[in-house]
Motif scaffolding. Structure first.
Motif, mmCIF file in Angstrom:
data_model
loop_
_atom_site.group_PDB
_atom_site.id
_atom_site.type_symbol
_atom_site.label_atom_id
_atom_site.label_comp_id
_atom_site.label_asym_id
_atom_site.label_seq_id
_atom_site.Cartn_x
_atom_site.Cartn_y
_atom_site.Cartn_z
ATOM 1 N N GLU A 60 -28.756 26.669 20.432
ATOM 2 C CA GLU A 60 -29.961 26.718 21.139
ATOM 3 C C GLU A 60 -29.273 27.115 22.463
ATOM 4 O O GLU A 60 -28.307 26.381 23.046
ATOM 5 C CB GLU A 60 -30.681 25.601 21.006
ATOM 6 N N ALA A 61 -30.038 27.847 23.402
ATOM 7 C CA ALA A 61 -29.442 28.340 24.580
ATOM 8 C C ALA A 61 -29.766 27.076 25.462
ATOM 9 O O ALA A 61 -31.081 26.629 25.554
ATOM 10 C CB ALA A 61 -29.918 29.598 25.040
ATOM 11 N N ALA A 62 -29.068 26.964 26.773
ATOM 12 C CA ALA A 62 -29.339 25.777 27.465
ATOM 13 C C ALA A 62 -30.194 26.372 28.521
ATOM 14 O O ALA A 62 -30.024 27.552 28.954
ATOM 15 C CB ALA A 62 -28.148 25.366 28.244
ATOM 16 N N PRO A 63 -31.309 25.733 29.072
ATOM 17 C CA PRO A 63 -32.350 26.436 30.078
ATOM 18 C C PRO A 63 -31.444 26.466 31.224
ATOM 19 O O PRO A 63 -30.368 25.729 31.610
ATOM 20 C CB PRO A 63 -33.476 25.262 30.281
ATOM 21 N N ALA A 64 -31.643 27.676 32.433
ATOM 22 C CA ALA A 64 -31.182 27.814 33.455
ATOM 23 C C ALA A 64 -31.729 26.771 34.643
ATOM 24 O O ALA A 64 -32.903 26.590 34.606
ATOM 25 C CB ALA A 64 -31.421 29.099 33.798
ATOM 26 N N PRO A 65 -30.787 26.327 35.582
ATOM 27 C CA PRO A 65 -31.229 25.456 36.556
ATOM 28 C C PRO A 65 -32.144 26.011 37.601
ATOM 29 O O PRO A 65 -31.828 27.436 37.694
ATOM 30 C CB PRO A 65 -29.920 24.901 37.077
ATOM 31 N N MET A 66 -32.679 25.593 38.342
ATOM 32 C CA MET A 66 -33.590 26.153 39.435
ATOM 33 C C MET A 66 -32.576 26.287 40.822
ATOM 34 O O MET A 66 -31.910 25.298 40.799
ATOM 35 C CB MET A 66 -34.949 25.322 39.821
ATOM 36 N N PRO A 67 -33.033 27.196 41.592
ATOM 37 C CA PRO A 67 -32.233 27.075 42.927
ATOM 38 C C PRO A 67 -32.509 26.157 43.929
ATOM 39 O O PRO A 67 -33.608 25.562 43.985
ATOM 40 C CB PRO A 67 -32.761 28.576 43.524
ATOM 41 N N VAL A 68 -31.484 25.558 44.519
ATOM 42 C CA VAL A 68 -31.731 24.684 45.763
ATOM 43 C C VAL A 68 -32.377 25.197 46.723
ATOM 44 O O VAL A 68 -32.129 26.240 47.221
ATOM 45 C CB VAL A 68 -30.218 24.032 46.242
ATOM 46 N N PRO A 69 -33.377 24.410 47.386
ATOM 47 C CA PRO A 69 -34.322 25.165 48.363
ATOM 48 C C PRO A 69 -33.500 25.144 49.669
ATOM 49 O O PRO A 69 -32.599 24.649 49.868
ATOM 50 C CB PRO A 69 -35.480 24.025 48.532
ATOM 51 N N GLU A 70 -33.600 26.268 50.442
ATOM 52 C CA GLU A 70 -32.959 26.498 51.747
ATOM 53 C C GLU A 70 -33.918 26.436 52.931
ATOM 54 O O GLU A 70 -35.108 26.585 52.663
ATOM 55 C CB GLU A 70 -32.277 27.958 51.628
ATOM 56 N N VAL A 71 -33.324 25.935 53.796
ATOM 57 C CA VAL A 71 -33.904 25.743 55.180
ATOM 58 C C VAL A 71 -33.361 26.019 56.319
ATOM 59 O O VAL A 71 -31.938 26.479 56.368
ATOM 60 C CB VAL A 71 -34.409 24.038 55.344
ATOM 61 N N ALA A 72 -33.993 26.625 57.337
ATOM 62 C CA ALA A 72 -33.514 26.923 58.568
ATOM 63 C C ALA A 72 -33.553 25.833 59.590
ATOM 64 O O ALA A 72 -34.433 25.151 59.687
ATOM 65 C CB ALA A 72 -34.294 28.195 59.176
ATOM 66 N N ILE A 73 -32.285 25.591 60.149
ATOM 67 C CA ILE A 73 -32.033 24.524 61.137
ATOM 68 C C ILE A 73 -31.696 25.335 62.567
ATOM 69 O O ILE A 73 -30.530 25.846 62.535
ATOM 70 C CB ILE A 73 -30.839 23.750 60.659
#
Length: 340
Positions: free
Chosen positions: A3-16
């Motif tokens: 069984e294939a492992a699910p793909a992780p989600m991207p980490v949110p990016e913020v502007a500083i």
């Protein structure tokens, strides 16, 4: 077929925009976030964009002439610093001067089966002169521990840290895979006392996860977040979040800042966990149930005031709000008890 492992989600990016904006994000965030280019103007980042040799020369210009602790992995291990088949470490830890270490890193550059060479959590103030002052993030009133991590292509098993963490990729590239605190059951943690670097690590090989042997890892990946940091990018990792870290270039440098919300005089929860294993884990089931309820009552109670309302103020002892003096008193009691 596996069984294939699910793909992780991207980490949110913020502007500083500035240090004040970063302070707000750090105070309010309870999940990871990425700030692209936060350290883009660092001299170390600029040197690394020129070449790995230029970055090493800059570091050598600041280093103190003293031994550095370095870990050296086995050739052909793919940079994974982990256990071997006998559950011993697959790397050696030794001391050497920084020029010698850098010469070895340069000699192995480009070799696919080169051993991992890794300097982990080096205190920037103790081992370098002026490096921190020239390459730093303004964290306001926080008093963080500033550490530098230097190495070749490496794979560091998923683990967590007690403090909050702002990790800045200064040279090369790094990939982080992160998991919320509660996913520890799905990460198949190894020993808590015999560890690569002081924290229990996931036994799952993230490059080749075996979901037949570790079926709950799929549930962890469903909650995971991933980010690849370029030089100058920063990642905030909240306290106790699990993270798997990979150095992706022949030469990589990370600078990180650790700080805790709790006062420094409080004890370490990990020590209490070890003591509970010794004193409670192997009791009869009915007694373990009782002690779980006692911990819920005295340690995890939602209404601390209700615990002491029936006790005169002058007689509440360790039930009073914790202070440095009270913490010292408890520590002295524990030392006496453990020495018997």
């Amino acid at each position: 077929m596996a069984e294939a492992a699910p793909a992780p989600m991207p980490v949110p990016e913020v502007a500083i925009a500035d240090a004040a904006a970063l302070d707000v994000h750090l105070r309010d965030a309870d999940r990871p976030f990425v700030v692209r280019g936060l350290a883009a103007d660092w001299p170390l980042v600029r040197a690394g964009r020129t070449s790995a040799s230029a970055a090493r020369d800059l570091l050598l210009g600041h280093h103190r002439d003293r031994p550095f602790t370095v870990s050296v992995g086995q050739p052909g291990s793919g940079g994974r610093l982990f256990y071997d088949a006998a559950m011993q470490m697959n790397f050696r830890t030794m001391e050497a001067k920084l020029p010698e270490i850098f010469a070895r890193i340069h000699a192995f550059a480009g070799q696919p089966d080169a051993p991992a060479i890794y300097l982990a959590s080096i205190d920037m103030h103790q081992f370098f002169d002026g490096l921190h002052e020239a390459n730093r993030i303004d964290l306001g009133t926080r008093e963080p521990l500033a550490s530098i991590w230097i190495g070749t292509r490496t794979r560091i098993a998923a683990h967590n840290d007690v403090p909050h963490n702002l990790a800045v990729c200064a040279v090369g590239r790094r990939r982080f895979t992160l998991f919320p605190r509660e996913q520890f059951r799905n990460l198949y943690l190894g020993p808590v006392d015999h560890t690569p670097a002081g924290r229990a690590v996931s036994m799952v090989d993230f490059h080749a996860p075996d979901l037949a042997a570790h079926p709950r890892f799929a549930a962890a990946l469903a909650e995971a977040q991933v980010v690849e940091l370029e030089a100058g990018d920063a990642l905030y990792i909240p306290a106790l979040w699990w993270h798997h870290v990979e150095g992706l270039e022949d030469f990589n440098v990370l600078v990180n800042y650790w700080w805790r919300d709790a006062p420094r005089w409080l004890g370490q929860p990990q020590e209490a966990l070890h003591h509970a294993m010794m004193t409670i884990r192997d009791l009869p089931a009915d007694q373990r149930t009782h002690w779980r309820e006692m911990f819920d009552h005295y340690v995890f109670a939602a209404d601390a005031d209700a615990l002491v309302a029936h006790i005169p103020a002058e007689g509440r002892g360790v039930l009073d709000p914790m202070t440095p003096a009270l913490a010292a008193r408890i520590r002295a009691y524990l030392l006496r008890a453990l020495s018997r």
